[in-house]
Write a protein that holds these residues in place. Structure first.
Motif, PDB file in Angstrom:
ATOM      1  N   ASP A   1       0.834  -1.202   0.000  1.00  0.00           N
ATOM      2  CA  ASP A   1       0.000   0.000   0.000  1.00  0.00           C
ATOM      3  C   ASP A   1       0.868   1.251   0.000  1.00  0.00           C
ATOM      4  N   GLN A   2       1.474   1.541   1.156  1.00  0.00           N
ATOM      5  CA  GLN A   2       2.250   2.775   1.295  1.00  0.00           C
ATOM      6  C   GLN A   2       3.389   2.558   2.264  1.00  0.00           C
ATOM      7  N   VAL A   3       4.529   3.201   1.997  1.00  0.00           N
ATOM      8  CA  VAL A   3       5.658   3.132   2.908  1.00  0.00           C
ATOM      9  C   VAL A   3       6.405   4.455   2.868  1.00  0.00           C
ATOM     10  N   THR A   4       6.962   4.858   4.010  1.00  0.00           N
ATOM     11  CA  THR A   4       7.793   6.054   4.103  1.00  0.00           C
ATOM     12  C   THR A   4       9.176   5.642   4.578  1.00  0.00           C
ATOM     13  N   LEU A   5      10.184   6.084   3.872  1.00  0.00           N
ATOM     14  CA  LEU A   5      11.561   5.775   4.235  1.00  0.00           C
ATOM     15  C   LEU A   5      12.390   7.048   4.196  1.00  0.00           C
ATOM     16  N   SER A   6      13.583   6.989   4.754  1.00  0.00           N
ATOM     17  CA  SER A   6      14.405   8.199   4.850  1.00  0.00           C
ATOM     18  C   SER A   6      15.807   7.958   4.333  1.00  0.00           C
ATOM     19  N   ARG A   7      16.452   9.057   3.951  1.00  0.00           N
ATOM     20  CA  ARG A   7      17.851   9.056   3.546  1.00  0.00           C
ATOM     21  C   ARG A   7      18.534  10.293   4.114  1.00  0.00           C
ATOM     22  N   ILE A   8      19.851  10.163   4.346  1.00  0.00           N
ATOM     23  CA  ILE A   8      20.665  11.277   4.820  1.00  0.00           C
ATOM     24  C   ILE A   8      21.717  11.575   3.764  1.00  0.00           C
ATOM     25  N   VAL A   9      21.819  12.820   3.323  1.00  0.00           N
ATOM     26  CA  VAL A   9      22.832  13.222   2.353  1.00  0.00           C
ATOM     27  C   VAL A   9      23.824  14.187   3.001  1.00  0.00           C
ATOM     28  N   THR A  10      25.071  14.053   2.599  1.00  0.00           N
ATOM     29  CA  THR A  10      26.150  14.900   3.122  1.00  0.00           C
ATOM     30  C   THR A  10      26.693  15.760   1.993  1.00  0.00           C
ATOM     31  N   ASN A  11      26.837  17.045   2.252  1.00  0.00           N
ATOM     32  CA  ASN A  11      27.364  17.967   1.249  1.00  0.00           C
ATOM     33  C   ASN A  11      28.886  17.868   1.195  1.00  0.00           C
ATOM     34  N   VAL A  12      29.415  17.520   0.032  1.00  0.00           N
ATOM     35  CA  VAL A  12      30.871  17.480  -0.161  1.00  0.00           C
ATOM     36  C   VAL A  12      31.289  18.469  -1.245  1.00  0.00           C
ATOM     37  N   GLY A  13      30.353  19.323  -1.644  1.00  0.00           N
ATOM     38  CA  GLY A  13      30.637  20.319  -2.669  1.00  0.00           C
ATOM     39  C   GLY A  13      30.488  21.725  -2.117  1.00  0.00           C
ATOM     40  N   THR A  14      30.189  22.635  -3.000  1.00  0.00           N
ATOM     41  CA  THR A  14      30.005  24.020  -2.601  1.00  0.00           C
ATOM     42  C   THR A  14      28.634  24.196  -1.945  1.00  0.00           C
ATOM     43  N   PRO A  15      28.459  25.249  -1.131  1.00  0.00           N
ATOM     44  CA  PRO A  15      27.128  25.537  -0.595  1.00  0.00           C
ATOM     45  C   PRO A  15      26.138  25.763  -1.737  1.00  0.00           C
ATOM     46  N   GLY A  16      24.898  25.365  -1.526  1.00  0.00           N
ATOM     47  CA  GLY A  16      23.921  25.534  -2.593  1.00  0.00           C
ATOM     48  C   GLY A  16      22.558  24.991  -2.221  1.00  0.00           C
ATOM     49  N   LEU A  17      21.592  25.289  -3.051  1.00  0.00           N
ATOM     50  CA  LEU A  17      20.213  24.841  -2.869  1.00  0.00           C
ATOM     51  C   LEU A  17      19.926  23.721  -3.866  1.00  0.00           C
ATOM     52  N   TYR A  18      19.596  22.570  -3.341  1.00  0.00           N
ATOM     53  CA  TYR A  18      19.259  21.419  -4.174  1.00  0.00           C
ATOM     54  C   TYR A  18      17.745  21.250  -4.235  1.00  0.00           C
ATOM     55  N   LYS A  19      17.245  21.035  -5.443  1.00  0.00           N
ATOM     56  CA  LYS A  19      15.821  20.763  -5.636  1.00  0.00           C
ATOM     57  C   LYS A  19      15.661  19.368  -6.222  1.00  0.00           C
ATOM     58  N   VAL A  20      14.584  18.700  -5.837  1.00  0.00           N
ATOM     59  CA  VAL A  20      14.394  17.314  -6.223  1.00  0.00           C
ATOM     60  C   VAL A  20      13.517  17.191  -7.464  1.00  0.00           C
ATOM     61  N   ASN A  21      13.831  16.189  -8.256  1.00  0.00           N
ATOM     62  CA  ASN A  21      13.000  15.825  -9.396  1.00  0.00           C
ATOM     63  C   ASN A  21      12.816  14.312  -9.357  1.00  0.00           C
ATOM     64  N   VAL A  22      11.580  13.862  -9.478  1.00  0.00           N
ATOM     65  CA  VAL A  22      11.278  12.435  -9.358  1.00  0.00           C
ATOM     66  C   VAL A  22      10.662  11.906 -10.647  1.00  0.00           C
ATOM     67  N   THR A  23      11.198  10.811 -11.129  1.00  0.00           N
ATOM     68  CA  THR A  23      10.553  10.042 -12.191  1.00  0.00           C
ATOM     69  C   THR A  23       9.865   8.865 -11.509  1.00  0.00           C
ATOM     70  N   GLU A  24       8.544   8.894 -11.460  1.00  0.00           N
ATOM     71  CA  GLU A  24       7.806   7.884 -10.716  1.00  0.00           C
ATOM     72  C   GLU A  24       7.778   6.544 -11.455  1.00  0.00           C
ATOM     73  N   PRO A  25       7.998   5.445 -10.737  1.00  0.00           N
ATOM     74  CA  PRO A  25       7.801   4.132 -11.349  1.00  0.00           C
ATOM     75  C   PRO A  25       6.324   3.960 -11.733  1.00  0.00           C
ATOM     76  N   GLU A  26       6.068   3.196 -12.761  1.00  0.00           N
ATOM     77  CA  GLU A  26       4.693   3.000 -13.225  1.00  0.00           C
ATOM     78  C   GLU A  26       3.831   2.406 -12.114  1.00  0.00           C
ATOM     79  N   GLY A  27       2.686   3.052 -11.857  1.00  0.00           N
ATOM     80  CA  GLY A  27       1.764   2.564 -10.839  1.00  0.00           C
ATOM     81  C   GLY A  27       2.100   2.988  -9.432  1.00  0.00           C
TER      82      GLY A  27
END
Length: 330
Positions: free
Chosen positions: A245-271
């Protein structure tokens, strides 16, 4: 015809071999062309003998789609831990110039040969790992692996999705995160890191793995958590093998580059519908960590019967941090 090293001894830097089995015997002279057709060889010989011959070497051109996944390449899904995507990455492994032993059967004394196989792709990746460790000695093995995976390419030389050996689009079970891009991996922007605790909790999640066995690989006391969701293992790929049905999971990302604003883009799997919170991450300094959550929901109860694929990509205008998204219904 007796094979000799006469060309190399005469100081030739290159030669054209016409219908000859001796091209590997001319040590010191490179084979510029091999002509196995006798008629064409005679035409070329007549031209050389009739005038002051001229020749030119042009860069190779290809009209073939490249790269593609070889038939012999290892395939997923992971037979042991389905939540961990395998393969991780692909690398060049077909017709690779490799050093060989003079004692190898059939080597004819050559120092190099053309080889194919996963044993050719593996040292490619190992070399990139070594270079990344030299550039970033403070990076953990997980950070290096993340950098390689999240900067991989899924596009071929025709600007089309990578293809499998049969001409069909390659899935993450064939190509993993994609084909390795060493230069991009040197500056990935964000990485998914793992700690010793993460690995220990992973071991705790494995069936029949006891704390006594854990003590044999980790000398310090460690108590397995009462509950642990392997979907939260901080891996650079996201695989959900049993979505009902539904699940929520998490991830942690570490910045190793320059300071900046990251925006997300998702390609959803079918269904599958995918929601990411937050949908933007602002990093002010190197080493800063931030957490995001993904909620995956099946559009029909029970989810898809077969694996479906998508991607989650973070961009700041300079870096592209891409992760495969692999989902199957329960």
């Amino acid at each position: 015809m007796e094979c000799t090293n006469v060309l190399g001894e005469l100081g030739a830097v290159g030669y054209i071999s016409i219908n000859s089995t001796c091209r590997n015997k001319n040590a010191g002279a490179a084979t510029l062309a091999v002509i196995s057709d006798t008629d064409h060889g005679q035409i070329l010989t007549a031209y050389i003998n009739s005038t002051e011959p001229m020749a030119s070497i042009t860069p190779p051109m290809t009209e073939e789609t490249t790269p593609s996944v070889a038939k012999y390449s290892c395939r997923g899904p992971n037979p042991v831990t389905q939540e961990i995507l395998k393969p991780d990455i692909i690398a060049p492994g077909t017709f690779i110039v490799a050093a060989v032993s003079k004692e190898m059967e059939g080597s004819d004394g050559r120092l190099y040969d053309v080889q194919s196989g996963t044993s050719m792709a593996t040292p490619m990746v190992a070399g990139v790992v070594g270079l990344l460790k030299l550039l970033h000695p403070e990076w953990s093995p997980a950070m290096i692996k993340s950098a390689i995976m999240t900067t991989a390419s899924t596009i071929d030389n025709m600007n089309q999705p990578l293809k499998d050996y049969d001409g069909k689009p390659a899935s993450p079970f064939a190509m993993g995160a994609g084909i390795i891009q060493p230069n991009n991996a040197a500056d990935p922007g964000l990485v998914y890191d793992l700690t010793v605790k993460d690995y220990l909790e992973f071991l705790c999640s494995q069936t029949n793995f006891t704390e006594t066995q854990l003590a044999s690989v980790y000398e310090k006391p460690f108590t397995c958590p009462k509950s642990y969701n392997l979907l939260n293992f901080n891996y650079p790929a996201i695989t959900v093998p049993k979505l009902s049905d539904q699940v929520t999971l998490s991830r942690i990302v570490t910045n190793v580059g320059t300071p900046g604003l990251y925006k997300v883009n998702v390609t959803e799997p079918e269904g599958i519908s995918v929601t990411v919170k937050p949908d933007s991450l602002l990093f002010k300094e190197v080493g800063e960590k931030q957490t995001f959550e993904l909620t995956l929901k099946a559009k029909e109860f029970g989810g898809p019967k077969n694996y479906v694929f998508g991607r989650i990509v973070w961009k700041d205008g300079v870096h592209t941090v891409s992760s495969p998204l692999v989902v199957k219904g329960a």
